[in-house]
Write an enzyme that holds these catalytic residues in place. Structure first.
Site, PDB file in Angstrom:
ATOM      1  N   THR A 166     -21.215  57.182 -34.805  1.00 18.62           N
ATOM      2  CA  THR A 166     -21.931  57.680 -33.629  1.00 18.62           C
ATOM      3  C   THR A 166     -23.166  56.844 -33.351  1.00 18.62           C
ATOM      4  O   THR A 166     -23.453  56.471 -32.207  1.00 18.62           O
ATOM      5  CB  THR A 166     -22.339  59.149 -33.841  1.00 18.62           C
ATOM      6  OG1 THR A 166     -21.165  59.953 -33.977  1.00 18.62           O
ATOM      7  CG2 THR A 166     -23.170  59.674 -32.677  1.00 18.62           C
ATOM      8  N   ARG A 167     -23.906  56.504 -34.414  1.00 23.19           N
ATOM      9  CA  ARG A 167     -25.130  55.736 -34.222  1.00 23.19           C
ATOM     10  C   ARG A 167     -24.826  54.311 -33.768  1.00 23.19           C
ATOM     11  O   ARG A 167     -25.527  53.754 -32.922  1.00 23.19           O
ATOM     12  CB  ARG A 167     -25.953  55.748 -35.514  1.00 23.19           C
ATOM     13  CG  ARG A 167     -26.622  57.107 -35.726  1.00 23.19           C
ATOM     14  CD  ARG A 167     -27.528  57.101 -36.920  1.00 23.19           C
ATOM     15  NE  ARG A 167     -26.925  57.790 -38.059  1.00 23.19           N
ATOM     16  CZ  ARG A 167     -27.550  57.986 -39.218  1.00 23.19           C
ATOM     17  NH1 ARG A 167     -28.774  57.523 -39.394  1.00 23.19           N
ATOM     18  NH2 ARG A 167     -26.956  58.636 -40.200  1.00 23.19           N
TER      19      ARG A 167
ATOM     20  N   THR B  23     -33.807  55.955 -35.389  1.00 22.56           N
ATOM     21  CA  THR B  23     -33.599  56.451 -36.753  1.00 22.56           C
ATOM     22  C   THR B  23     -34.134  57.873 -36.839  1.00 22.56           C
ATOM     23  O   THR B  23     -35.134  58.203 -36.197  1.00 22.56           O
ATOM     24  CB  THR B  23     -34.285  55.573 -37.810  1.00 22.56           C
ATOM     25  OG1 THR B  23     -34.131  56.180 -39.094  1.00 22.56           O
ATOM     26  CG2 THR B  23     -35.773  55.407 -37.528  1.00 22.56           C
ATOM     27  N   ALA B  24     -33.476  58.708 -37.638  1.00 25.76           N
ATOM     28  CA  ALA B  24     -33.957  60.074 -37.847  1.00 25.76           C
ATOM     29  C   ALA B  24     -34.813  60.186 -39.101  1.00 25.76           C
ATOM     30  O   ALA B  24     -35.444  61.214 -39.334  1.00 25.76           O
ATOM     31  CB  ALA B  24     -32.767  61.028 -37.950  1.00 25.76           C
ATOM     32  N   SER B  25     -34.848  59.138 -39.913  1.00 29.12           N
ATOM     33  CA  SER B  25     -35.570  59.159 -41.187  1.00 29.12           C
ATOM     34  C   SER B  25     -37.057  58.952 -40.979  1.00 29.12           C
ATOM     35  O   SER B  25     -37.480  57.933 -40.420  1.00 29.12           O
ATOM     36  CB  SER B  25     -35.011  58.062 -42.105  1.00 29.12           C
ATOM     37  OG  SER B  25     -35.920  57.740 -43.128  1.00 29.12           O
TER      38      SER B  25
ATOM     39  N   ARG C  30     -18.272  67.017 -47.061  1.00 29.43           N
ATOM     40  CA  ARG C  30     -18.419  67.068 -45.616  1.00 29.43           C
ATOM     41  C   ARG C  30     -17.294  66.250 -44.987  1.00 29.43           C
ATOM     42  O   ARG C  30     -16.573  65.540 -45.678  1.00 29.43           O
ATOM     43  CB  ARG C  30     -19.780  66.505 -45.212  1.00 29.43           C
ATOM     44  CG  ARG C  30     -20.954  67.327 -45.693  1.00 29.43           C
ATOM     45  CD  ARG C  30     -22.248  66.530 -45.708  1.00 29.43           C
ATOM     46  NE  ARG C  30     -22.577  66.010 -44.388  1.00 29.43           N
ATOM     47  CZ  ARG C  30     -23.451  65.042 -44.164  1.00 29.43           C
ATOM     48  NH1 ARG C  30     -24.059  64.443 -45.181  1.00 29.43           N
ATOM     49  NH2 ARG C  30     -23.717  64.636 -42.937  1.00 29.43           N
TER      50      ARG C  30
ATOM     51  N   ARG D 244     -29.533  60.658 -34.692  1.00 29.35           N
ATOM     52  CA  ARG D 244     -28.771  61.357 -35.721  1.00 29.35           C
ATOM     53  C   ARG D 244     -27.285  61.252 -35.418  1.00 29.35           C
ATOM     54  O   ARG D 244     -26.887  60.782 -34.371  1.00 29.35           O
ATOM     55  CB  ARG D 244     -29.212  62.824 -35.821  1.00 29.35           C
ATOM     56  CG  ARG D 244     -30.587  62.993 -36.485  1.00 29.35           C
ATOM     57  CD  ARG D 244     -30.818  64.402 -36.975  1.00 29.35           C
ATOM     58  NE  ARG D 244     -29.718  64.822 -37.841  1.00 29.35           N
ATOM     59  CZ  ARG D 244     -29.240  66.068 -37.873  1.00 29.35           C
ATOM     60  NH1 ARG D 244     -29.757  66.998 -37.098  1.00 29.35           N
ATOM     61  NH2 ARG D 244     -28.254  66.382 -38.683  1.00 29.35           N
ATOM     62  N   GLY D 245     -26.473  61.715 -36.375  1.00 28.21           N
ATOM     63  CA  GLY D 245     -25.030  61.626 -36.218  1.00 28.21           C
ATOM     64  C   GLY D 245     -24.430  60.722 -37.283  1.00 28.21           C
ATOM     65  O   GLY D 245     -25.144  60.143 -38.108  1.00 28.21           O
TER      66      GLY D 245
ATOM     67  N   LYS E 165     -29.162  61.096 -51.768  1.00 30.46           N
ATOM     68  CA  LYS E 165     -30.415  61.202 -51.029  1.00 30.46           C
ATOM     69  C   LYS E 165     -30.425  62.401 -50.081  1.00 30.46           C
ATOM     70  O   LYS E 165     -31.483  62.753 -49.555  1.00 30.46           O
ATOM     71  CB  LYS E 165     -30.741  59.908 -50.289  1.00 30.46           C
ATOM     72  CG  LYS E 165     -29.880  59.548 -49.109  1.00 30.46           C
ATOM     73  CD  LYS E 165     -30.278  58.181 -48.570  1.00 30.46           C
ATOM     74  CE  LYS E 165     -29.435  57.740 -47.391  1.00 30.46           C
ATOM     75  NZ  LYS E 165     -29.728  58.453 -46.154  1.00 30.46           N
ATOM     76  N   ASP E 166     -29.276  63.050 -49.886  1.00 31.73           N
ATOM     77  CA  ASP E 166     -29.227  64.266 -49.071  1.00 31.73           C
ATOM     78  C   ASP E 166     -29.533  65.525 -49.874  1.00 31.73           C
ATOM     79  O   ASP E 166     -29.634  66.612 -49.298  1.00 31.73           O
ATOM     80  CB  ASP E 166     -27.831  64.440 -48.446  1.00 31.73           C
ATOM     81  CG  ASP E 166     -27.553  63.426 -47.353  1.00 31.73           C
ATOM     82  OD1 ASP E 166     -28.524  62.869 -46.804  1.00 31.73           O
ATOM     83  OD2 ASP E 166     -26.368  63.195 -47.049  1.00 31.73           O
TER      84      ASP E 166
ATOM     85  N   CYS F 236     -37.343  66.035 -46.204  1.00 34.06           N
ATOM     86  CA  CYS F 236     -37.246  65.193 -45.019  1.00 34.06           C
ATOM     87  C   CYS F 236     -38.479  65.334 -44.141  1.00 34.06           C
ATOM     88  O   CYS F 236     -38.564  64.720 -43.095  1.00 34.06           O
ATOM     89  CB  CYS F 236     -35.991  65.559 -44.237  1.00 34.06           C
ATOM     90  SG  CYS F 236     -35.991  67.264 -43.722  1.00 34.06           S
TER      91      CYS F 236
ATOM     92  N   ARG G  72     -39.135  58.268 -43.297  1.00 31.06           N
ATOM     93  CA  ARG G  72     -39.492  57.099 -44.111  1.00 31.06           C
ATOM     94  C   ARG G  72     -39.272  55.818 -43.319  1.00 31.06           C
ATOM     95  O   ARG G  72     -40.155  54.954 -43.247  1.00 31.06           O
ATOM     96  CB  ARG G  72     -38.652  57.079 -45.393  1.00 31.06           C
ATOM     97  CG  ARG G  72     -38.822  55.803 -46.228  1.00 31.06           C
ATOM     98  CD  ARG G  72     -37.784  55.749 -47.348  1.00 31.06           C
ATOM     99  NE  ARG G  72     -36.425  55.744 -46.840  1.00 31.06           N
ATOM    100  CZ  ARG G  72     -35.736  54.658 -46.495  1.00 31.06           C
ATOM    101  NH1 ARG G  72     -36.296  53.473 -46.604  1.00 31.06           N
ATOM    102  NH2 ARG G  72     -34.499  54.752 -46.058  1.00 31.06           N
ATOM    103  N   ARG G  73     -38.104  55.676 -42.717  1.00 32.16           N
ATOM    104  CA  ARG G  73     -37.824  54.468 -41.943  1.00 32.16           C
ATOM    105  C   ARG G  73     -38.761  54.360 -40.746  1.00 32.16           C
ATOM    106  O   ARG G  73     -39.231  53.269 -40.417  1.00 32.16           O
ATOM    107  CB  ARG G  73     -36.358  54.471 -41.489  1.00 32.16           C
ATOM    108  CG  ARG G  73     -35.378  54.210 -42.632  1.00 32.16           C
ATOM    109  CD  ARG G  73     -33.937  54.338 -42.189  1.00 32.16           C
ATOM    110  NE  ARG G  73     -33.017  54.067 -43.284  1.00 32.16           N
ATOM    111  CZ  ARG G  73     -31.850  54.682 -43.447  1.00 32.16           C
ATOM    112  NH1 ARG G  73     -31.462  55.613 -42.579  1.00 32.16           N
ATOM    113  NH2 ARG G  73     -31.070  54.382 -44.465  1.00 32.16           N
TER     114      ARG G  73
ATOM    115  N   VAL H 223     -22.358  57.473 -38.977  1.00 32.38           N
ATOM    116  CA  VAL H 223     -22.549  56.029 -38.832  1.00 32.38           C
ATOM    117  C   VAL H 223     -21.900  55.533 -37.541  1.00 32.38           C
ATOM    118  O   VAL H 223     -22.505  54.786 -36.764  1.00 32.38           O
ATOM    119  CB  VAL H 223     -21.973  55.283 -40.053  1.00 32.38           C
ATOM    120  CG1 VAL H 223     -21.929  53.783 -39.805  1.00 32.38           C
ATOM    121  CG2 VAL H 223     -22.782  55.595 -41.309  1.00 32.38           C
TER     122      VAL H 223
END
Length: 309
Positions: A156-157, A129-131, A11, A151-152, A85-86, A244, A133-134, A154
Site C-alpha cells: 500500500t505504501r 512515514t507513520a513512525s 496477521r 500507514r498500511g 518491533k510491533d 509508538c 522515530r523515523r 508495504v
C-alpha cells in the site's frame, strides 16, 4: 506426540504471512515434520483495520497483537508470529516471547521517487512515514522536509508513493528483503546516523507461559544472539516506557559473549536528543538495556518527556 496440526497465529498482510511461512519452514526442518502438521491461522487486528490515523492516537502497538493474544490465551492457537518491533514492552499475564528467528538486516531503507537519497531530496519535499522515530530522525537531518502520515502494508505504501502522494517513504529493509522487494530501495541508511527501532528486523514467537511442550518445540529454532540482543533493546524501551508515542531508537550487537548497545531518544522535531552507549556480558543483556534506559532518562530529565508525551 503431537497428532493434530500446530496452529500458528498471524496477521494477514503479505509480510506477516511471509514471516509465518518462514517460521513454519524452520520448524519443519528442525523437527522433520511435514507441512500438514502446521495450520497458519490468519486474524485481522485492530491495527490492520484502522489505517487513517497514527498508532499513537488509537492505542499503540498492542493493536497489532490483541486479537492474536486473545486466541493464544483461550488455547485456540499454539503460538503466534510477530514482527518484534510491533510488540508492547509489557505482555499480557500468561504470555511470553519464547523464541526469535535469526535477525535480518536492521537498517531503514529510503525509497525515493524524486531523488535517490534523503540528503538529495528537494527543499520542502514530503516524506511519508507513520513512525515517530523515523519522523524525528528525518527532521534531525533535514528540518525543511515535510513529514506526512503513511500507514498500511508495504504494498500500500509503495503504491501511494508511485501515485505521487509523497516524494519518498521509509521502510524496514528486513521486511523488503522478506518480500523480495529489495529492488525498490534507493538508499540504505547508516544505523550510525539513522538508528533503527528497538527489535527491528527480528521475528518473534509468542506462546503461553508454562506450556513446556510448546516452549521445547520452539526452542529448536530460537536464535540466541537475536534473543539476547532484542531482550536488551526491549529492556531499554521498558525503562523508558517506550511505545509508538515516543521517538526511541536502539540496537544491540552480540560479539561472542559480549554485547554492545547504542540507544537514542529524540523530541519529535528532532532538535533535541540524548544518546547512550553501554557494553557488557551477553548474560546481562536485559539489565544492560534497563541501565541504558535509566541512564538516558536521567540525562534528559523529566521535562524532556513531559513537553511532548
Amino acid at each position: 506426540m503431537q497428532t493434530k496440526p500446530f496452529r500458528i497465529g498471524t496477521r494477514g498482510s503479505p509480510l506477516a504471512l511471509a514471516q509465518a511461512a518462514e517460521t513454519r519452514a524452520r520448524l519443519m526442518a528442525a523437527h522433520d515434520l511435514p507441512e500438514e502438521m502446521f495450520e497458519i491461522v490468519i486474524l485481522s487486528t485492530t491495527g490492520d483495520r484502522i489505517v487513517d490515523r497514527p498508532l499513537s492516537e488509537i492505542g499503540g502497538k498492542g493493536l497489532f497483537t490483541l486479537e492474536l493474544e486473545e486466541q493464544l490465551m483461550s488455547g485456540e492457537l499454539d503460538f503466534a508470529v510477530h514482527s518484534s518491533k510491533d510488540m508492547p514492552t509489557v505482555l499480557p499475564d500468561g504470555l511470553c516471547l519464547s523464541a526469535y528467528l535469526p535477525r535480518e538486516d536492521i537498517r531503514d531503507a529510503l525509497i525515493g521517487r524524486t531523488a535517490a537519497s534523503l540528503t538529495a531530496l528537494p527543499d520542502g519535499a514530503t516524506v511519508g512515514t507513520a513512525s515517530l522515530r523515523r519522523q524525528a530522525l528525518v527532521r534531525r537531518i533535514r528540518p525543511d522536509i515535510q513529514v506526512t502520515i503513511f500507514r498500511g502494508s508495504v504494498g500500500t505504501r509503495l503504491r501511494k508513493l508511485d501515485e505521487g502522494h509523497v516524494d519518498a517513504t521509509l521502510l524496514a529493509f528486513a521486511g523488503l528483503k522478506r518480500l523480495a522487494r529489495e529492488e525498490v530501495v534507493t538508499e540504505l541508511l547508516d544505523p550510525a546516523d539513522f538508528p533503527p527501532a528497538p527489535a527491528q528486523g527480528a521475528i518473534c514467537i509468542e506462546s503461553r507461559t508454562g506450556d513446556s511442550r510448546v516452549a521445547e518445540f520452539l526452542d529448536a529454532i530460537n536464535d540466541r544472539p537475536t534473543y539476547d540482543a532484542v531482550s536488551c533493546e526491549r529492556a531499554f524501551l521498558g525503562a523508558l516506557d517506550g511505545s509508538c508515542r515516543t521517538p526511541i531508537a536502539g540496537y544491540a550487537l552480540c560479539e561472542g559473549d559480549h554485547l554492545r548497545f547504542s540507544g537514542l531518544i529524540l523530541t519529535p522535531d528532532g532538535r533535541q536528543e540524548y544518546a547512550v552507549e553501554l557494553e557488557g556480558p551477553r548474560s546481562e543483556a536485559e539489565s544492560l538495556g534497563r541501565q541504558a534506559g535509566e541512564t538516558v532518562r536521567a540525562a534528559a530529565g523529566p521535562g524532556f518527556f513531559e513537553t511532548w508525551s
